[in-house]
Design an enzyme around this catalytic site. Structure first.
Site, PDB file in Angstrom:
ATOM      1  N   SER A   5       6.720 -17.226  22.194  1.00 16.64           N
ATOM      2  CA  SER A   5       7.711 -16.150  22.377  1.00 16.64           C
ATOM      3  C   SER A   5       8.218 -16.168  23.812  1.00 16.64           C
ATOM      4  CB  SER A   5       7.071 -14.790  22.136  1.00 16.64           C
ATOM      5  OG  SER A   5       6.613 -14.686  20.824  1.00 16.64           O
ATOM      6  N   ARG A  33       0.723  -7.754  26.142  1.00 21.71           N
ATOM      7  CA  ARG A  33       1.006  -8.972  26.922  1.00 21.71           C
ATOM      8  C   ARG A  33       0.890  -8.702  28.431  1.00 21.71           C
ATOM      9  NH1 ARG A  33       0.933 -10.409  22.253  1.00 21.71           N
ATOM     10  NH2 ARG A  33       2.234 -11.992  21.295  1.00 21.71           N
ATOM     11  N   GLU A  76       8.767 -12.940  28.563  1.00 19.79           N
ATOM     12  CA  GLU A  76       7.309 -12.956  28.486  1.00 19.79           C
ATOM     13  C   GLU A  76       6.750 -14.143  29.277  1.00 19.79           C
ATOM     14  OE1 GLU A  76       4.171 -14.573  26.094  1.00 19.79           O
ATOM     15  OE2 GLU A  76       4.985 -13.252  24.524  1.00 19.79           O
TER      16      GLU A  76
HETATM   17  N1  EPU Z   1      12.405 -11.471  12.895  1.00 18.26           N
HETATM   18  C1  EPU Z   1      13.710 -11.791  12.582  1.00 18.26           C
HETATM   19  N2  EPU Z   1      14.216 -12.963  13.039  1.00 18.26           N
HETATM   20  C2  EPU Z   1      13.483 -13.833  13.799  1.00 18.26           C
HETATM   21  C3  EPU Z   1      12.158 -13.511  14.130  1.00 18.26           C
HETATM   22  C4  EPU Z   1      11.638 -12.318  13.660  1.00 18.26           C
HETATM   23  O1  EPU Z   1      14.414 -11.043  11.913  1.00 18.26           O
HETATM   24  O2  EPU Z   1      14.017 -14.880  14.162  1.00 18.26           O
HETATM   25  C5  EPU Z   1      11.816 -10.231  12.354  1.00 18.26           C
HETATM   26  C6  EPU Z   1      10.811 -10.524  11.247  1.00 18.26           C
HETATM   27  O3  EPU Z   1      11.431 -10.637  10.004  1.00 18.26           O
HETATM   28  C7  EPU Z   1       9.925  -9.312  11.296  1.00 18.26           C
HETATM   29  C8  EPU Z   1       9.913  -8.983  12.778  1.00 18.26           C
HETATM   30  O4  EPU Z   1      11.066  -9.597  13.353  1.00 18.26           O
HETATM   31  O5  EPU Z   1      10.484  -8.242  10.593  1.00 18.26           O
HETATM   32  C9  EPU Z   1       8.655  -9.453  13.478  1.00 18.26           C
HETATM   33  O6  EPU Z   1       8.540 -10.869  13.336  1.00 18.26           O
HETATM   34  P1  EPU Z   1       7.147 -11.669  13.385  1.00 18.26           P
HETATM   35  O7  EPU Z   1       6.170 -11.001  12.503  1.00 18.26           O
HETATM   36  O8  EPU Z   1       7.446 -13.100  13.180  1.00 18.26           O
HETATM   37  O9  EPU Z   1       6.603 -11.444  14.835  1.00 18.26           O
HETATM   38  P2  EPU Z   1       7.343 -11.348  16.226  1.00 18.26           P
HETATM   39  O10 EPU Z   1       7.418  -9.917  16.646  1.00 18.26           O
HETATM   40  O11 EPU Z   1       8.622 -12.090  16.180  1.00 18.26           O
HETATM   41  C10 EPU Z   1       5.080 -11.426  17.558  1.00 18.26           C
HETATM   42  C11 EPU Z   1       4.491 -12.132  18.751  1.00 18.26           C
HETATM   43  C12 EPU Z   1       4.089 -13.552  18.406  1.00 18.26           C
HETATM   44  C13 EPU Z   1       3.065 -13.492  17.293  1.00 18.26           C
HETATM   45  C14 EPU Z   1       3.690 -12.745  16.083  1.00 18.26           C
HETATM   46  C15 EPU Z   1       2.700 -12.525  14.980  1.00 18.26           C
HETATM   47  C16 EPU Z   1       5.538 -11.146  20.710  1.00 18.26           C
HETATM   48  C17 EPU Z   1       6.521 -11.331  21.815  1.00 18.26           C
HETATM   49  N3  EPU Z   1       5.457 -12.153  19.834  1.00 18.26           N
HETATM   50  O12 EPU Z   1       6.283 -12.104  17.201  1.00 18.26           O
HETATM   51  O13 EPU Z   1       3.464 -14.110  19.554  1.00 18.26           O
HETATM   52  O14 EPU Z   1       2.656 -14.781  16.888  1.00 18.26           O
HETATM   53  O15 EPU Z   1       4.142 -11.425  16.513  1.00 18.26           O
HETATM   54  O16 EPU Z   1       1.791 -11.535  15.325  1.00 18.26           O
HETATM   55  O17 EPU Z   1       4.864 -10.126  20.653  1.00 18.26           O
HETATM   56  C18 EPU Z   1       3.740 -15.446  21.508  1.00 18.26           C
HETATM   57  O18 EPU Z   1       3.406 -14.461  22.165  1.00 18.26           O
HETATM   58  O19 EPU Z   1       4.016 -16.546  22.059  1.00 18.26           O
HETATM   59  C19 EPU Z   1       3.851 -15.344  20.055  1.00 18.26           C
HETATM   60  C20 EPU Z   1       4.298 -16.362  19.302  1.00 18.26           C
END
Ligand code: EPU
Length: 335
Positions: free
Chosen positions: A235, A161, A331
């Site tokens: 995010s 990012r 972010e």
């Molecule tokens: N998780 C939770 N609770 C939540 C959200 C997530 O426990 O409320 C856990 C999930 O169960 C999983 C882990 O956190 O074990 C990762 O969750 P997820 O795969 O949903 O991805 P994320 O890390 O929460 C990132 C990006 C998103 C992108 C997704 C999918 C960042 C800051 N965010 O989210 O990007 O869509 O991965 O690749 O890196 C954005 O940048 O605006 C965005 C939405």
């Protein structure tokens, strides 16, 4: 034409109402130059999709609304194609055009809000892909000199990012067009667990890029609020990279804490998980709060101020620091 005293609510996906002293639209570099020549404002804000922005106060300057369009092929052979898109194009529409033409590489990035020009600013990423994997070069207008400079992949210094446009060159350039090197023989990337599950559910064993795109769209729709319905900027926080020792400490209480590889001696944690475990997921304060399905996303249900959302983010940061010893970073750009 420069409009005066403009409500920015339609121009930011958080749906926050603040006013800009002035706003002007440009569709090419000549119009941009004309506007800048006529402008008497010191402060400038370039807006693409307004999807990674929290407006906490009125803007006493000139908003430049980027409406540069276009899609063209710069170079092509049997294996790959280099396509160039105008920076004002909607990112998702660009992705859909690539899929229609059979150009692979951006399908995992379907439905990300925002514009093509904003995509390299923060090296957008999702579901196992980041744009740095397909980015070829961009052209940008240098505000100080009026020159157009070209940046290749290396010159952008992409990180998680991050790019030079978010730090050393912040506010110095206006991105005009972005070129991507895409593949004509699809290399499908379904390594991200959720995509595999989604494809399995639909009984798809040999997915096309359109299948992958459809899966990503389904996953995003099931977890992330549509900014057209509920104000948000995706995010709100970055996933923090921390010392391995911190992960070990968290594991004592939560053996299953999600964590991913990072540079030596460090691991990346999921900010959404931390925020959920700290009890913030779904918390609503009148007109704003933490989304109920994805704790990384702060939402404005309508009528909130940017300051309210910002203060909520500060409370979350302080609480995560206290509970886990981890410092979350925003972010979203705060203005
Ligand atoms: N998780 C939770 N609770 C939540 C959200 C997530 O426990 O409320 C856990 C999930 O169960 C999983 C882990 O956190 O074990 C990762 O969750 P997820 O795969 O949903 O991805 P994320 O890390 O929460 C990132 C990006 C998103 C992108 C997704 C999918 C960042 C800051 N965010 O989210 O990007 O869509 O991965 O690749 O890196 C954005 O940048 O605006 C965005 C939405």
């Amino acid at each position: 034409m420069i409009e005066k005293h403009v409500n920015l609510k339609p121009y930011n996906t958080f749906g926050i109402e603040v006013y800009a002293d002035a706003l002007a639209r440009f569709t090419n570099v000549d119009e941009l130059t004309e506007i800048l020549k006529a402008s008497t404002y010191d402060l400038l804000l370039v807006l693409g999709g307004g999807s990674n922005l929290l407006l906490t106060q009125d803007f006493h300057g000139l908003v430049l609304k980027n409406e540069i369009s276009g899609f063209s092929v710069l170079e092509e052979n049997d294996e790959f194609v280099i396509v160039e898109a105008g920076s004002g194009e909607t990112w998702h529409e660009f992705v859909m055009t690539c899929i229609e033409k059979g150009y692979a590489g951006v399908e995992n990035l379907s439905l990300i809000p925002g514009s093509v020009g904003a995509s390299p600013m923060q090296n957008i990423g999702a579901y196992g892909t980041e744009i740095k994997h397909v980015f070829h070069h961009l052209k940008a207008y240098h505000l100080a000199t009026g020159e157009i400079h070209t940046f290749d992949n290396e010159a952008c210094h992409f990180g998680y990012r991050e790019s030079v446009f978010k730090n050393i060159y912040k506010g110095q350039y206006i991105i005009l067009s972005v070129a991507f090197k895409l593949s004509k023989s699809p290399k499908i990337n379904t390594t991200y667990g959720a995509i595999e599950e989604e494809l399995k559910q639909q009984n798809i064993t040999n997915p096309t890029i359109r299948d992958v795109s459809n899966s990503v769209i389904a996953i995003r729709r099931s977890k992330l609020p549509d900014p057209k319905v509920i104000g948000n900027a995706g995010s709100f926080f970055k996933n923090p990279v921390v010392d391995e020792g911190i992960v070990e400490k968290i594991k004592l209480e939560y053996p299953d804490v999600p964590n991913y590889p990072a540079e030596e001696g460090k691991r990346k944690l999921a900010a959404g998980w931390l925020i959920e475990k700290a009890g913030w997921k779904g918390k609503t304060f009148d007109t704003f709060g933490v989304h109920k399905l994805q704790a990384l996303v702060l939402v404005n249900y309508g009528g909130s101020t940017g300051k309210q959302v910002f203060d909520l983010s500060s409370q979350i940061i302080a609480d995560i620091e206290l509970k886990f010893g981890v410092t979350l970073e925003r972010e979203v750009n705060i203005l």
